[in-house]
Design an enzyme around this catalytic site. Structure first.
Site, mmCIF file in Angstrom:
data_model
loop_
_atom_site.group_PDB
_atom_site.id
_atom_site.type_symbol
_atom_site.label_atom_id
_atom_site.label_comp_id
_atom_site.label_asym_id
_atom_site.label_seq_id
_atom_site.Cartn_x
_atom_site.Cartn_y
_atom_site.Cartn_z
ATOM 1 C CG ASP A 124 -2.029 -1.010 1.158
ATOM 2 O OD1 ASP A 124 -2.414 -1.393 0.037
ATOM 3 O OD2 ASP A 124 -2.534 -1.414 2.220
ATOM 4 C CG ASP A 146 -6.554 -1.489 -1.685
ATOM 5 O OD1 ASP A 146 -6.748 -2.713 -1.791
ATOM 6 O OD2 ASP A 146 -5.657 -1.000 -0.972
#
Length: 170
Positions: A124, A146
């Site tokens: 991330d 995401d």
């Protein structure tokens, strides 16, 4: 070429491009930014690029569960869900719904690839200020996969609420 084969090829190309972009961005983050390091900041501290790893799922939920259960919950069940979404996408005739489903598939595939090949967790790196909304000063750090899933789900909900009763070929 019949419509179903054309639709399958188009879906495959779109998914491939999105997954490639997601994986390429993660590769660059892993290669050039140490874990836990903030690399860039834009518009003050509104948007940051920072390298973190997520061993859980959405918002790091489940990051502390037993490692033997992680394969079941974070690999096997998501793969089964993606197979269901893929079969649904092949049958869907509405363009908006198909795009939504392809986005969901692309995001799911991108994060599953990380779970298979990145033992430290899903990469991330996108970090956005959230101004205290829902009690969050910063939105949990995320990645392009995401984003694909969130945009796809949002688009599908909008389709389901407003466009489903319209013509199937929007």
């Amino acid at each position: 070429m019949n419509i179903n084969r054309s639709r399958l090829i188009n879906n495959f190309i779109f998914i491939s491009i999105l997954v490639f972009f997601d994986q390429w961005s993660k590769y660059l983050v892993v290669k050039y930014i140490r874990i836990g390091t903030e690399y860039l900041s834009f518009f003050g501290d509104f948007f940051k690029i920072i390298h973190v790893r997520n061993t859980g799922v959405l918002f790091s939920i489940g990051s502390n569960i037993d490692p033997s259960l992680k394969n079941l919950f974070f690999l096997i069940i998501p793969i089964i869900i993606l197979i269901f979404v893929f079969s649904f996408a092949l049958k869907e005739t509405n363009r908006i719904a198909r795009i939504a489903l392809v986005l969901i598939l692309s995001g799911g595939i991108g994060n599953i690839i990380d779970r298979f090949f990145r033992p430290l967790g899903v990469v991330d790196f996108l970090d956005v200020k959230f101004f205290g909304i829902f009690g969050l000063q910063r939105w949990p750090t995320f990645n392009f996969a995401d984003s694909y899933v969130v945009i796809g789900i949002t688009l599908f909900i909008i389709y389901d609420l407003f466009a489903k009763n319209q013509s199937t070929n929007l």
